[in-house]
Scaffold this active site. Structure first.
Site, mmCIF file in Angstrom:
data_model
loop_
_atom_site.group_PDB
_atom_site.id
_atom_site.type_symbol
_atom_site.label_atom_id
_atom_site.label_comp_id
_atom_site.label_asym_id
_atom_site.label_seq_id
_atom_site.Cartn_x
_atom_site.Cartn_y
_atom_site.Cartn_z
ATOM 1 N N CYS A 33 0.801 -1.225 0.000
ATOM 2 C CA CYS A 33 0.000 0.000 0.000
ATOM 3 C C CYS A 33 0.832 1.272 0.000
ATOM 4 O O CYS A 33 0.335 2.337 -0.383
ATOM 5 C CB CYS A 33 -0.924 0.017 1.225
ATOM 6 S SG CYS A 33 -1.680 -1.565 1.610
ATOM 7 N N HIS B 209 -2.876 7.768 6.465
ATOM 8 C CA HIS B 209 -3.090 6.525 5.725
ATOM 9 C C HIS B 209 -4.570 6.167 5.836
ATOM 10 O O HIS B 209 -5.214 5.830 4.853
ATOM 11 C CB HIS B 209 -2.191 5.436 6.295
ATOM 12 C CG HIS B 209 -2.233 4.160 5.529
ATOM 13 N ND1 HIS B 209 -1.869 4.074 4.205
ATOM 14 C CD2 HIS B 209 -2.599 2.895 5.903
ATOM 15 C CE1 HIS B 209 -2.003 2.826 3.789
ATOM 16 N NE2 HIS B 209 -2.450 2.098 4.799
ATOM 17 N N HIS C 211 -9.525 2.433 -0.920
ATOM 18 C CA HIS C 211 -8.075 2.215 -0.837
ATOM 19 C C HIS C 211 -7.557 1.871 -2.229
ATOM 20 O O HIS C 211 -7.861 0.811 -2.772
ATOM 21 C CB HIS C 211 -7.792 1.071 0.146
ATOM 22 C CG HIS C 211 -6.364 0.966 0.566
ATOM 23 N ND1 HIS C 211 -5.310 1.282 -0.244
ATOM 24 C CD2 HIS C 211 -5.822 0.551 1.743
ATOM 25 C CE1 HIS C 211 -4.180 1.084 0.398
ATOM 26 N NE2 HIS C 211 -4.462 0.634 1.611
ATOM 27 N N SER D 121 21.031 40.972 -54.353
ATOM 28 C CA SER D 121 21.973 42.085 -54.452
ATOM 29 C C SER D 121 22.567 42.408 -53.084
ATOM 30 O O SER D 121 23.331 41.627 -52.540
ATOM 31 C CB SER D 121 21.291 43.297 -55.086
ATOM 32 O OG SER D 121 22.258 44.275 -55.427
#
Length: 853
Positions: free
Chosen positions: A184, A320, A360, A634
């Site tokens: 994870c 988490h 998750h 020229s």
């Protein structure tokens, strides 16, 4: 260069300069942020009928433990194989996780404004994916499919070893390329490794992220008592009702660069990584899958130490937050332990978890939380952490530094920048934590020097070009106050060029939106153009194309052009009796008429044209447009010779001034443009005798006759009586005629006083109409003959046009369109190879056009 940057930019700071991803309910990061602000739960819940129609067996549907919910990636089966030059059969056996990761890496680079194939530095790739369920549940169940491929092909398409290296191969990235695998925490560990690679000087930029496409969870999943999966499809981080999470699909990638380099390069900086850390729990925990207070606390403390910040500096932590009864209390306990090392304050730091919105995302979870936090820092808002009503009774928030942020709230800026932490913990104990800071407040881009901005777009297919156009329009509409010059620069320098192209010139954002909203309008140019290198030839017009204020807008807006004009003007002063050429080129309005008369004098005309054309060429070259060949008419050939190194700028200006001065001292003459071929004008030339010369052949039916006033007038009457309409040219002398003979020796002597070298760039000779030789370019007699002989401009154009892909760029105020068109075969595309770059003067200012001398 770094020494000029503000000193507060630490050498260890890393900038996030690009982000890309796809998530449940969101096809990009901006949509993800909009969903998070609004508290959208992007979990899809199925009825039995929907699940049955999707192929879920009835026995599973009747199982009480089966949860009809999924966090699904939008269109996971869609992949533009042709865009990445991947054969369809190869794409079919490639893990979708590899496909979406490749797409996200490309999009992250585009988001940052970098074309990987044009970037000269090293770009590294760090990323990982989850278990390959596509191989297990699709390919492995189709043995005939597997048998039709060589085993190594199957391995390369599905092995985790090849996730990052495929990106490096497809995008031509030459930095390190590592697959990261830590369950994870994979994508946040990848970010840590990318930062280390940058700080160690191993690369110039780094892509980091992860992907998760779990085929088995597309229609639901089975809940097991005591497991990690939620029994009802909802994820409730830190709440009393938290019973688990649900695993979903997603992909996220960030592009990183050292902050000092990002500021130096003018990158868009979304946030700054102040410190990162990773570790592992080891064996001192309840089991292999169990979290550890000590391990998590240590990784947070190490990241804070790496950032040189303290807990009081952090006002938000993206946790988490898996909403498991065991995991959430341990995470808050570990965060509290880490924070208590430097602060005793309570409930001052907000806590949230994106898993309440998306579930998750496994290997993509950490980078998704990181991007959520980056967007919160950018917008100064804290989005709600969903489903939080009452705290988990095992969490003592009151005595901790934390509170769960359950509603959208402002994140006010204090005396110091907003700062946040992001955590990601993997099954098996690999923990990662990143400390973020909001992007530095840098000075806004300076106002553009230019009134108009070129917005180029390209794509591989016509439909993709329309999509790109639509996205740009929407982006311009949604980004109020955007600097259109910045947008133009990114589109020009930060995008790879493809076959189908479109561009528009616009003065403002509103103007661009209006034009691009009607892509079929005449203002929008659309073309299918191979992305191949085309050689460029610079064309330099001759005398007669000059006019007051030529190049004035460039002089006022472009520093390179202005510097070159200034340089030439200063070098010319000794040769023009102290006159500052700029006062004639760019006079005050009340002096324009007088300046026009001065500029018509050959002694000033030729130095002025040389200066203007030389500065224009140098400006193009400063932009990276380098000539591979040149042709001058020229006096224009002197510019070509100077750029080719035949003589230095100082010596070229001396010769040009001498040439003009010598010509100015001759008796006046006349010139006549005649719409006849070279063969057809011969009888008229013979009739005119020594007083009439063929001055120029500008096209198959475009000649210029030059000589004394009586001779030119006589031939004009003859031609008129024959029904041939001629055009007298507004000129002071009979250039390229026998009337020049008396100054040839004097001019050759002038040329002999300057060093001459063989050309380092090829250019076409007016004298021969083909490529000049070293012997010619270094011969004083050649330059004398060049002054007197016929200008074989048509032959010169023909020599250039033997390369059908060559682009003719007119670096001056004239137009060679008529001559070019007349020598171009009808079958050859014309509008693709001739480009003027300066406007013509007002009518009457110049009459020679392509016949300029």
């Amino acid at each position: 260069m770094d020494s000029k940057l503000p000193q507060e930019f630490d050498d260890a700071d890393v900038a996030i300069i690009g982000m890309a991803g796809r998530f449940p309910g969101a096809r990009d990061v901006d949509t993800l942020w909009a969903n998070l602000r609004e508290g959208v739960e992007s979990i899809r819940f199925f009825s039995k009928e929907e699940a049955r129609a999707a192929g879920v067996p009835d026995e599973r549907l009747e199982d009480p433990s089966f949860v009809r919910a999924a966090a699904i990636l939008p269109e996971p089966e869609s992949f533009d194989a042709a865009f990445f030059e991947m054969p369809p059969r190869e794409a079919e056996i490639t893990d979708p996780q590899h496909r979406v990761f490749l797409e996200a890496c490309w999009e992250a680079l585009e988001h940052a404004g970098y074309s990987p194939r044009d970037y000269v530095g090293a770009i590294s790739v760090f990323g990982g994916a989850t278990l390959n369920t596509y191989l297990l549940m699709n390919l492995a169940r189709n043995p005939r499919v597997l048998e039709s491929f060589e085993p190594v092909q199957v391995n390369i398409g599905n092995g985790g070893d090849f996730l990052a290296t495929r990106v490096s191969y497809k995008l031509n990235l030459r930095g390190a390329s590592h697959t990261v695998q830590s369950a994870c925490s994979t994508s946040l560990v990848a970010v840590h490794q990318a930062c280390q690679s940058l700080l160690n000087g191993e690369c110039d930029m780094a892509l980091a992220g992860g992907a998760s496409v779990n085929v088995g969870f597309f229609n639901g999943y089975r809940h097991a008592e005591g497991g990690m999966a939620s029994p009802d499809g909802h994820c409730r981080p830190f709440d009393a009702k938290a019973q688990g999470t649900l695993f979903g699909s997603g992909v996220g990638v960030v592009l990183l660069k050292k902050l000092r380099a990002a500021v130096r390069d003018g990158d868009a900086i979304h946030a700054v990584i102040k410190g990162t850390a990773t570790n592992n729990d080891g064996a001192l925990k309840a089991g292999f899958t169990a979290p550890s207070v000590d391990g998590q606390a240590q990784v947070v403390a190490e990241a804070l130490a790496a950032s040189a910040l303290e807990a009081d500096d952090i006002s938000y932590v993206e946790a988490h937050g898996t909403a498991t009864p065991l995991g959430d209390p341990i995470e808050v306990q570990a965060l509290t332990k880490a924070f208590r090392a430097t602060t005793q304050r309570r409930r001052f730091c907000a806590l949230g978890s994106v898993k309440g919105n998306l579930g998750h995302l496994d290997a993509a979870a950490g980078v998704t939380g990181l991007m959520k936090t980056v967007m919160a820092l950018k917008h100064g808002e804290l989005p709600p952490s969903l489903h939080y009503e009452r705290p988990n009774p095992a969490i003592d928030f009151d005595s901790s530094p934390f509170y769960v942020n359950a509603t959208l709230k402002s994140w006010p800026a204090g005396d110091s920048p907003r700062r946040a932490g992001v955590s990601s913990f993997g099954v098996g104990g690999t923990n990662a934590h990143v400390v973020l800071e909001e992007a530095p407040r840098l000075p806004a881009s300076a106002p553009s020097r230019r009134a108009w901005h070129l917005l180029p777009l390209s794509a591989r297919t016509p439909s993709a070009l329309e999509s790109v156009t639509t996205r740009l329009v929407e982006s311009l509409k949604n980004q109020g106050g955007v600097n259109l010059a910045d947008v133009a620069w990114t589109l020009q320098a930060g995008r790879q060029r493809f076959l189908h192209r479109r561009f528009v010139l616009a003065r403002s954002t509103e103007d661009a939106v209006d034009a691009l909203s009607q892509p079929q309008s005449p203002r929008v140019f659309t073309e299918a153009q191979d992305a191949v290198e085309r050689s460029v030839a610079f064309l330099f017009p001759g005398q007669g194309s000059q006019h007051v204020d030529m190049g004035r807008a460039l002089y006022e807006a472009e520093p390179v052009f202005r510097a070159e004009v200034d340089r030439c003007a200063e070098l010319l002063k000794p040769h023009l009796d102290g006159l500052d050429l700029r006062t004639v080129l760019y006079p005050q309005p009340e002096a324009a008429e007088v300046s026009g008369r001065k500029l018509a004098q050959t002694a000033l005309t030729q130095p002025a044209l040389f200066t203007l054309e030389y500065a224009t060429a140098r400006l193009w070259m400063s932009w990276g447009v380098m000539p591979q060949s040149m042709l001058g008419h020229s006096i224009g050939e002197y510019v070509a010779a100077c750029l080719a190194g035949v003589f230095s700028l100082e010596h070229a200006l001396r010769l040009v001034a001498a040439r003009g001065r010598l010509m100015q001292g001759l008796p006046s003459g006349a010139m006549l443009a005649v719409p006849l071929s070279e063969d057809e004008v011969q009888p008229y030339l013979r009739a005119g005798g020594a007083e009439l010369s063929l001055a120029a052949v500008n096209g198959p039916m475009q000649c210029v006759l030059s000589g004394t006033h009586p001779a030119v007038e006589a031939v004009r009457k003859q031609l008129q009586e024959a029904g041939i309409q001629c055009q007298p040219l507004v000129t002071s002398h009979a250039f390229h005629s026998s009337m020049m003979d008396s100054i040839l020796d004097a001019f050759a002597a002038q040329v002999a006083t300057v060093p001459l070298a063989a050309p380092t760039l090829p250019f076409v000779s007016n004298v021969t109409g083909t490529w000049v030789t070293a012997e010619q370019a270094t011969s004083p007699r050649y330059w004398a003959e060049h002054l007197r002989g016929t200008v074989r401009f048509a032959d010169g154009l023909h020599a250039l046009l033997t390369d059908a892909k060559r682009v003719l760029l007119e670096a001056g105020p004239g137009r060679c369109w008529g001559s070019w068109r007349s020598v171009t075969p009808p079958s050859q595309p014309r509008t693709r190879c001739w480009l003027p770059c300066l406007p013509q003067g007002r009518r009457g200012h110049r009459r020679h056009g392509a016949a300029g001398l």
